[in-house]
Design a protein around this motif. Structure first.
Motif, PDB file in Angstrom:
ATOM      1  N   LEU A 110      37.620  45.143  42.717  1.00 16.01           N
ATOM      2  CA  LEU A 110      38.248  44.558  42.532  1.00 16.01           C
ATOM      3  C   LEU A 110      38.904  43.487  43.070  1.00 16.01           C
ATOM      4  N   MET A 152      41.263  39.927  40.778  1.00 12.81           N
ATOM      5  CA  MET A 152      43.273  39.647  40.580  1.00 12.81           C
ATOM      6  C   MET A 152      43.300  38.014  41.568  1.00 12.81           C
ATOM      7  N   ASP A 191      36.079  46.859  32.084  1.00 12.53           N
ATOM      8  CA  ASP A 191      36.005  47.956  32.704  1.00 12.53           C
ATOM      9  C   ASP A 191      35.389  48.207  34.269  1.00 12.53           C
ATOM     10  N   LEU A 247      37.373  46.658  36.095  1.00 14.20           N
ATOM     11  CA  LEU A 247      37.978  46.470  37.219  1.00 14.20           C
ATOM     12  C   LEU A 247      38.546  48.204  38.024  1.00 14.20           C
ATOM     13  N   HIS A 248      38.127  49.254  37.434  1.00 16.14           N
ATOM     14  CA  HIS A 248      37.819  50.537  38.305  1.00 16.14           C
ATOM     15  C   HIS A 248      36.948  51.021  37.956  1.00 16.14           C
ATOM     16  N   HIS A 260      37.266  52.602  44.669  1.00 19.88           N
ATOM     17  CA  HIS A 260      37.788  53.672  44.833  1.00 19.88           C
ATOM     18  C   HIS A 260      37.186  54.395  46.039  1.00 19.88           C
ATOM     19  N   ILE A 319      41.053  45.220  48.146  1.00 23.53           N
ATOM     20  CA  ILE A 319      42.206  43.742  47.052  1.00 23.53           C
ATOM     21  C   ILE A 319      42.225  42.620  48.678  1.00 23.53           C
TER      22      ILE A 319
END
Lengths: 555, 555
Positions: free
Chosen positions: A98, A102, A121, A124-125, A131, A169
């Motif tokens: 992810l 960004m 999707d 993204l997550h 996670h 991140i």
């Protein structure tokens, strides 16, 4: 041409149950995540293991350049094309991180008319694998710091903790931190840092683990640091591998999605191809192998990094070796390798192409050393001239390698038919896989072998730090493991600007890092950034969503 | 008695499609996450909004004690009991935070025979809401630090950034950190810290947002810091609210699960009840209100914190106010409030009970101030004596409040029938909801009102810091917002050990923190820890999973 996200949003996406049905799995065999994604439970993987193995196709490429190669796009388009030719092909791919989404990176889900969906999707997550890895990574970190705080029974030296924290991140400010500041209740002050989650050893472990038992065993073996007496301390000494396994139990299940043409795609795991092995999970590849006649997978970066690791680290743990290796190249990237400036790539330059071909040539020769049939895929760009394409095909042909033009970005499966036919033919040829080295060779031998045989180096040289680490590894008996070299992806060498097919250089090994849970030794041949930063204008400034939930600006 | 996890694992869990069918939703109306969880897309919420509103039941409690009150257990058992009485009840609950699960806390999914399932999943990653919040929180933090690094056009003062990083981990070592150390490429060095994710303003925002547009507007309003000239800087100044909304788009969808007795439960959002408002999302409560004849929801901590905030902050944004308030108490907790030592609670002590009843009494009186029918639920423990239970019922009755014994932990819905009947009766009584204060009163007036009317304080006192902040809030015009007081949950006062029903004390406000995205002003009346730590022997040491995936040691 439409943007990737517009093509993806306009696609007819089948219910995931229908995609599962294509590989003869019932709705009860899969664990749905919304209507267009699913996880494959371990019980389903066991069921798949009862089926025969298909052919394994490994897609790799020349050294990446700023001109783009489209390796994932070719992987996806090839599978679509095989299906269009009435072959049952299933894709195994890495899942995107992810953080870079960004920042500035393009998606990791292919492009044009060769994409996997739901593209947003997945980027993204997705189903939460990253996670879960972040949570497990940082739970372990918190448990380590808590151990220091609660009396430090293991006598862990706070200056010798090797387990870092992680976030998915791009956050340069977290590369080097001091933690535990403030009151005594805030724990032990020490220096620490964050990696991006895909650089965590947990990601490599997830991608190499074969079941929950193996996962837990690997977690137990993770080295977290050393005592004041310089003795190694492992996760097993903290007694928390069970809890970490619980946190990763769902992440261990491969994810099922589809291409724009509704080809089943198993997307799972995405370790770095420098400080880790750069391939999707073993479980995903294994599932694809049992689910289709052809399993199409790819390895990260160029063949010197990703494919070498696929063949020397991953393959010994797979039920079979690749039947065909596809090396993706583009006219533009080869011209760049041959010295043409990035800004000039739209102009025909046969001299640069011929010179830059040396890069592809060596990758082809390298792959042939593994005893597996090798073909080349020329991923066509609109600006390529006929003369350039002809020249490249002739050069490849003169080296005795078959090649096919692909135009899957613009045309989908129609643009991949030639490559699909080539792969089908090549997969009938006898393969006689042989590894480049054996684990019981010395670490120096293994590193030298890769440097000479794959990179074209004359040899290796260890810095004082690396020599010290080598002595430590020998003393601890951590030598019987494969080597994972971390170096720049842009060159065969350890210098990013040495393009083409350099030789005669010496590869400098700066450090050796034991990744005992993953089961390899990382040899650092460069300054590898394990936490990226954001650019001046991050993609986040352009990404938006309207009241109905339609996303714009993602890619 | 079996452990909670054993009861949960032995339960017959219905397919989530069947649970959806109970509230007249089709498989296409829900977004499944595995076979036992689902998200309710915003389109489905719009569909539900066409249906009439049911009765709203708010479950709250006396001040929490180490003896345990079982508020969530009663909430779940009450809904099960209503269903058993042929009423259609739907639960709206907060979702648990992962960090404490690895530490020492019990689950947040009820207990005994009044639980929501799949219990392990709900307590672990659930459908990824917490992780999405963590990702969005830290993406914003990275974008802020990147702004500093890339020229700092907004002239943000690194010493006045108020946006912290967050992890859903109990990690004391991250409370106070220094980031941006090392080379210039690592960004601006500054002091920073991590909160646990549930303490992030994003969690409060998610719980108060009504749709994607409102979510994005709230994100835009978040205060991230001040310039060198002391001017406020908001997310809108960075232009990244769209990207953050994209990261939270799925997390905004409430989650549907079930109780052990297959009652539909909508579990969504879980903000702290001190520095935030402590209630599940507005969307979850709204969905439950439209989906059943009764929506049963709870508020965090005791009625002084959670219920006050539910009634003064949340209710004005709901389609209707509660029809009944249930205050949960136990004999043990009241005896503890009356001075009996924790170790002695198994022994009958009518004197302590009568004294401690003052705590329940004031909560009952407080709730009556809102003009809503109030009942008491005595959550029975095995050790309670008949004399104690009789005394408590008489005390409550003498105050004109109806009460019922509940035994849902041990007996499930059978143990909640009396309470269910009481709630049904009470919900027929006229309710005339009135808020305690109006937003256009001064901040000091609003704080004083809560302190006097709910806490029993004689007044409030602002520290120098709080006074300075008050001037800032007035100067900026951030005064027309509700107050969210953060204080100890163990006492009506700001001193944890002042049990029972203290009065005459002065509530000290130490700081005022504008949460402009959430839309309230946090008044700090205590030293609130926003990042918990792990105990000497974290639960992680006991948690395990076997080769088949069966988890042990979770609770």
């Amino acid at each position: 041409m439409k943007k990737d996200i517009e093509i993806a949003q306009a696609a007819t996406v089948a219910e995931i149950n229908q995609i599962a049905a294509k590989i003869a799995l019932s709705p009860a065999d899969i664990s749905p995540y919304s209507h267009d994604k699913a996880k494959l439970p371990l019980t389903t993987l066991n069921k798949l293991r009862q089926r025969p193995l298909g052919k394994l196709v490994l897609v790799t490429s020349i050294n990446p350049t700023p001109a783009g190669e489209g390796k994932s796009t070719v992987t996806i388009g090839l599978a679509d094309a095989l299906n269009q030719l009435d072959q049952q092909a299933v894709i195994a791919l890495r899942e995107p991180s992810l953080g870079p989404v960004m920042g500035m990176k393009g998606g990791a889900t292919g492009g044009g008319y060769a994409q996997v969906v739901p593209m947003a999707d997945i980027n993204l997550h997705f189903t939460g694998d990253m996670h879960a890895l972040t949570a497990a990574n940082n739970t372990l970190a918190a448990l380590i710091d808590n151990h220091l705080h609660q009396g430090n029974q293991l006598q862990l030296d706070p200056k010798r903790i090797v387990w870092k924290r992680a976030l998915d991140i791009n956050d340069r400010a977290l590369r080097e931190t001091i933690i535990g500041l403030g009151k005594p209740a805030n724990g032990q002050m020490r220096s620490d840092g964050f990696d991006i989650t895909v650089a965590s050893e947990l990601m490599a472990i997830l991608c190499l683990a074969t079941d929950l038992t193996d996962l837990k065993a690997r977690l137990n073996r993770i080295l977290i640091g050393y005592t004041y007496d310089r003795q190694p301390v492992f996760v097993k000494d903290l007694g928390v591998a069970g809890a970490l396994t619980v946190l990763l139990k769902d992440a261990l299940q491969p994810n099922l999605v589809q291409t724009l043409e509704q080809t089943p795609a198993i997307i799972h795991g995405g370790p770095f191809a420098n400080i880790a092995h750069g391939c999707n999970s073993i479980l995903a590849t294994e599932a694809a192998l049992h689910a289709g006649q052809y399993a199409i997978t790819e390895a990260g970066f160029g063949a010197d990094l990703g494919a070498e690791k696929f063949l020397d680290i991953v393959t010994p743990q797979l039920p079979k070796a690749p039947d065909v290796i596809v090396v993706v190249a583009t006219v533009r990237a080869l011209k760049y390798n041959g010295g043409q400036a990035l800004a000039d790539l739209d102009q025909e330059d046969l001299t640069a192409l011929e010179k830059g071909y040396a890069n592809l040539q060596r990758h082809l020769q390298n792959m042939q050393k593994y005893g597996i049939p090798v073909v080349a895929s020329i991923n066509r760009f609109a600006q390529d001239t006929t003369a350039e394409l002809d020249l490249l095909q002739n050069l490849i042909s003169a080296d005795g390698v078959a090649s096919a033009l692909t135009e899957v970005f613009a045309k989908g499966s129609q643009g991949g038919r030639d490559l699909a036919k080539l792969v089908m033919t090549a997969s009938q040829q006898p393969a006689n896989y042989q590894r480049l080295y054996q684990d019981d060779q010395s670490l120096t031998d293994k590193m030298t072998t890769i440097a000479q045989e794959i990179y074209g180096a004359q040899g290796i040289e260890l810095t004082a730090t690396a020599q010290r680490q080598l002595r430590l590894l020998k003393r601890q008996g951590w030598t019987n493991l494969p080597i994972c070299i971390a170096k720049t992806q842009y060159s065969f060498s350890d210098q990013a600007k040495l393009l083409g097919a350099p030789s005669g250089f010496t590869l400098t090994i700066r450090d050796l890092i034991p990744k005992l849970g993953a089961g390899f030794i990382v040899a650092l041949a460069g300054n590898i950034l394990t936490m990226p930063g954001l650019p001046q204008h991050p993609a986040a400034e352009k990404i938006d969503i309207d009241a109905q939930g339609t996303i714009t600006g993602l890619f």
